[in-house]
Enzyme design. Structure first.
Site, PDB file in Angstrom:
ATOM      1  N   CYS A 192       2.484  -0.784  -8.848  1.00  0.00           N
ATOM      2  CA  CYS A 192       0.503  -1.141  -8.910  1.00  0.00           C
ATOM      3  C   CYS A 192       0.104   0.053 -10.156  1.00  0.00           C
ATOM      4  O   CYS A 192      -1.002   0.068  -9.996  1.00  0.00           O
ATOM      5  CB  CYS A 192      -0.434  -1.323  -7.798  1.00  0.00           C
ATOM      6  SG  CYS A 192       0.384  -2.499  -6.218  1.00  0.00           S
ATOM      7  N   ASN A 251      -5.506  -8.586  -5.022  1.00  0.00           N
ATOM      8  CA  ASN A 251      -4.935  -7.270  -5.950  1.00  0.00           C
ATOM      9  C   ASN A 251      -4.126  -7.907  -6.838  1.00  0.00           C
ATOM     10  O   ASN A 251      -3.325  -8.887  -6.287  1.00  0.00           O
ATOM     11  CB  ASN A 251      -4.493  -7.027  -4.854  1.00  0.00           C
ATOM     12  CG  ASN A 251      -3.695  -5.387  -5.027  1.00  0.00           C
ATOM     13  OD1 ASN A 251      -3.545  -5.296  -6.074  1.00  0.00           O
ATOM     14  ND2 ASN A 251      -2.984  -4.520  -4.319  1.00  0.00           N
ATOM     15  N   HIS A 268      -7.646   1.094 -10.150  1.00  0.00           N
ATOM     16  CA  HIS A 268      -6.722  -0.744  -9.534  1.00  0.00           C
ATOM     17  C   HIS A 268      -8.136  -1.195  -8.439  1.00  0.00           C
ATOM     18  O   HIS A 268      -8.639  -0.834  -7.210  1.00  0.00           O
ATOM     19  CB  HIS A 268      -4.998   0.044  -8.797  1.00  0.00           C
ATOM     20  CG  HIS A 268      -5.321  -0.637  -8.404  1.00  0.00           C
ATOM     21  ND1 HIS A 268      -4.464  -2.092  -8.639  1.00  0.00           N
ATOM     22  CD2 HIS A 268      -4.200  -1.037  -7.003  1.00  0.00           C
ATOM     23  CE1 HIS A 268      -3.580  -2.544  -7.759  1.00  0.00           C
ATOM     24  NE2 HIS A 268      -3.471  -2.419  -6.739  1.00  0.00           N
TER      25      HIS A 268
HETATM   26  O1  UT7 Z   1      -1.921  -2.744  -4.228  1.00  0.00           O
HETATM   27  C1  UT7 Z   1      -1.068  -2.321  -3.383  1.00  0.00           C
HETATM   28  C2  UT7 Z   1      -1.394  -1.262  -2.938  1.00  0.00           C
HETATM   29  N1  UT7 Z   1      -2.546  -1.898  -1.305  1.00  0.00           N
HETATM   30  C3  UT7 Z   1      -3.543  -1.061  -0.800  1.00  0.00           C
HETATM   31  O2  UT7 Z   1      -4.093  -0.786  -1.314  1.00  0.00           O
HETATM   32  C4  UT7 Z   1      -3.847  -2.471   0.873  1.00  0.00           C
HETATM   33  C5  UT7 Z   1      -4.706  -1.005   1.602  1.00  0.00           C
HETATM   34  N2  UT7 Z   1      -4.610  -1.261   2.754  1.00  0.00           N
HETATM   35  C6  UT7 Z   1      -6.114  -2.004   2.757  1.00  0.00           C
HETATM   36  O3  UT7 Z   1      -6.320  -2.678   2.231  1.00  0.00           O
HETATM   37  C7  UT7 Z   1      -6.134  -2.102   4.364  1.00  0.00           C
HETATM   38  O4  UT7 Z   1      -5.591  -1.622   5.790  1.00  0.00           O
HETATM   39  C8  UT7 Z   1      -5.958  -4.261   4.499  1.00  0.00           C
HETATM   40  C9  UT7 Z   1      -6.783  -5.130   4.356  1.00  0.00           C
HETATM   41  C10 UT7 Z   1      -4.535  -4.153   4.479  1.00  0.00           C
HETATM   42  C11 UT7 Z   1      -5.782  -3.882   6.510  1.00  0.00           C
HETATM   43  O5  UT7 Z   1      -7.806  -3.796   6.638  1.00  0.00           O
HETATM   44  P1  UT7 Z   1      -7.106  -2.895   8.384  1.00  0.00           P
HETATM   45  O6  UT7 Z   1      -9.186  -2.192   8.158  1.00  0.00           O
HETATM   46  O7  UT7 Z   1      -6.976  -1.647   7.944  1.00  0.00           O
HETATM   47  O8  UT7 Z   1      -6.849  -3.674   8.605  1.00  0.00           O
HETATM   48  P2  UT7 Z   1      -5.781  -3.858  10.074  1.00  0.00           P
HETATM   49  O9  UT7 Z   1      -4.033  -3.368   9.056  1.00  0.00           O
HETATM   50  O10 UT7 Z   1      -5.443  -3.145  10.404  1.00  0.00           O
HETATM   51  O11 UT7 Z   1      -5.965  -4.882  11.377  1.00  0.00           O
HETATM   52  C12 UT7 Z   1      -7.063  -5.237  11.761  1.00  0.00           C
HETATM   53  C13 UT7 Z   1      -6.604  -6.922  12.854  1.00  0.00           C
HETATM   54  C14 UT7 Z   1      -5.445  -6.154  13.283  1.00  0.00           C
HETATM   55  O12 UT7 Z   1      -5.628  -7.257  14.568  1.00  0.00           O
HETATM   56  P3  UT7 Z   1      -6.214  -6.332  15.777  1.00  0.00           P
HETATM   57  O13 UT7 Z   1      -4.457  -5.843  16.147  1.00  0.00           O
HETATM   58  O14 UT7 Z   1      -6.542  -5.426  15.820  1.00  0.00           O
HETATM   59  O15 UT7 Z   1      -5.968  -7.239  16.647  1.00  0.00           O
HETATM   60  C15 UT7 Z   1      -4.908  -7.787  12.321  1.00  0.00           C
HETATM   61  O16 UT7 Z   1      -3.922  -8.470  13.214  1.00  0.00           O
HETATM   62  O17 UT7 Z   1      -6.975  -7.764  11.990  1.00  0.00           O
HETATM   63  C16 UT7 Z   1      -6.119  -8.207  12.067  1.00  0.00           C
HETATM   64  N3  UT7 Z   1      -5.583  -9.006  11.037  1.00  0.00           N
HETATM   65  C17 UT7 Z   1      -6.208 -10.166  10.419  1.00  0.00           C
HETATM   66  N4  UT7 Z   1      -7.285 -10.724  10.862  1.00  0.00           N
HETATM   67  C18 UT7 Z   1      -7.355 -12.340  10.163  1.00  0.00           C
HETATM   68  C19 UT7 Z   1      -4.806  -8.616   9.580  1.00  0.00           C
HETATM   69  N5  UT7 Z   1      -4.445  -9.066   9.158  1.00  0.00           N
HETATM   70  C20 UT7 Z   1      -6.089 -10.037   9.060  1.00  0.00           C
HETATM   71  C21 UT7 Z   1      -5.791 -11.426   8.584  1.00  0.00           C
HETATM   72  N6  UT7 Z   1      -6.868 -12.622   8.494  1.00  0.00           N
HETATM   73  N7  UT7 Z   1      -5.360 -12.152   7.472  1.00  0.00           N
END
Ligand code: UT7
Length: 315
Positions: A108, A272, A242
């Site tokens: 990226c 993204n 980005h």
């Molecule tokens: O260009 C490449 C670079 N990539 C990035 O910059 C991404 C960087 N990371 C992020 O943007 C964030 O970490 C994410 C948006 C990917 C995730 O957000 P988060 O606040 O870190 O959430 P998490 O991964 O800790 O997940 C929280 C909860 C989980 O459920 P439990 O375990 O708390 O019950 C996930 O299973 O959200 C759940 N979850 C979803 N729920 C509904 C994960 N994806 C989804 C979804 N819809 N699409």
């Protein structure tokens, strides 16, 4: 180095969060509040090559510079349609050019890397005008059964034509090895080699680790180029980051203590789009006449590797 023109291209098909929530266990509320994304454009009938060529042609038209003056074409693409020839070679043919062509891969962060190479070619006297095209189709390498990653991405191409002149540009690039963001490739069948174990050929991401790395590295890179240029954070008109997550942008903006308008974004309707995200945002802003001659811009990106980079330049 100076920016002489911009162009971009996105697919026709728009996939909204509500449409996604009918396909899988997710919701508009979750996606919007965690990422800022409301919808994204997805390749359906077009190819990423079509988008790249379209962005390149629009960029050349906007710059009003004849294709005969292009000395080099640099493309950034993680997974091209063709293994060979390069995307840059295909664009070269479509534009009717015969200049040197090269594809890069820095995930990226690719646009910043490509600009750094372009700046170096210009400084070395090897090129006067370089066309940089970033084109990405992450929706073809995410697992559509994995809500954690597939809701985040969109497809797009963005292009800039850069040339001699303008003020000095400042770059900071680095790579800090990590396996927080990877995508493996299945080996092409051969009688002599086969994958030793089953390969999962989709993007794998430890989201929280990537989030922390993104904020830390982007902040450090921005500090570095701003200090090197001898300006202050508030001298910068726009920080074009980005477009990975609006919360990443907000975290960096808060660290720098700057106003919201300094951190433009289009992630809400584009998702993204990997290395295409900054040239796409830049072109959309250019089309809306957001830039004035002499504006100081800071570009900053981060991605798999873990690569990160920033560039300070004048419009
Ligand atoms: O260009 C490449 C670079 N990539 C990035 O910059 C991404 C960087 N990371 C992020 O943007 C964030 O970490 C994410 C948006 C990917 C995730 O957000 P988060 O606040 O870190 O959430 P998490 O991964 O800790 O997940 C929280 C909860 C989980 O459920 P439990 O375990 O708390 O019950 C996930 O299973 O959200 C759940 N979850 C979803 N729920 C509904 C994960 N994806 C989804 C979804 N819809 N699409």
């Amino acid at each position: 180095m100076k920016i002489l023109g911009t162009g971009s291209s996105v697919p026709q098909y728009e996939l909204t969060n509500d449409m996604l929530s009918e396909m899988m266990d997710t919701s508009d509320e979750w996606i919007r509040t965690r990422t800022g994304i409301r919808s994204r454009r997805i390749l359906t009938t077009e190819t990423i090559t079509d988008l790249a060529v379209d962005a390149a042609k629009k960029c050349i038209t906007q710059s009003n510079i004849p294709t005969s003056e292009i000395d080099y074409i640099l493309c950034h693409i993680i997974i091209p349609d063709m293994t060979t020839p390069s995307l840059a070679s295909i664009i070269n043919k479509e534009l009717g050019c015969t200049c040197p062509t090269l594809d890069l891969n820095a995930a990226c962060t690719g646009f910043i890397y490509a600009l750094d190479v372009a700046d170096s070619l210009i400084k070395a006297g090897k090129a006067k005008k370089v066309l940089v095209v970033c084109a990405e189709k992450p929706t073809h390498f995410v697992d559509w059964n994995k809500r954690e990653t597939c809701v985040l991405f969109g497809d797009a191409a963005g292009a800039v034509l850069v040339g001699q002149g303008g003020d000095e540009c400042y770059f900071k690039l680095s790579t800090h090895p990590t396996d927080a963001l990877t995508c493996k490739r299945i080996a092409t069948p051969s009688p002599f080699y086969h994958d030793k174990e089953e390969v999962y050929p989709y993007l794998e991401m430890r989201g929280r680790d990537v989030f922390r790395l993104a904020v830390h590295n982007s902040f450090e890179d921005i500090k570095s180029v701003v200090n090197e240029a001898g300006v202050t954070f508030s001298d910068v008109k726009y920080y074009l980051l980005h477009q990975a997550n609006v919360r990443i942008l907000e975290a960096i903006r808060n660290e720098l203590n700057l106003q919201e308008e300094c951190f433009p974004h289009n992630i809400e309707c584009r998702g993204n789009t990997s290395s295409a995200s900054i040239p796409l945002l830049m072109d959309e802003m250019n089309q809306s006449n957001k830039f004035s001659e002499g504006d100081t811009l800071v570009l900053s990106a981060f991605g798999a590797g873990f690569t990160s980079g920033a560039c300070l330049l004048k419009w």
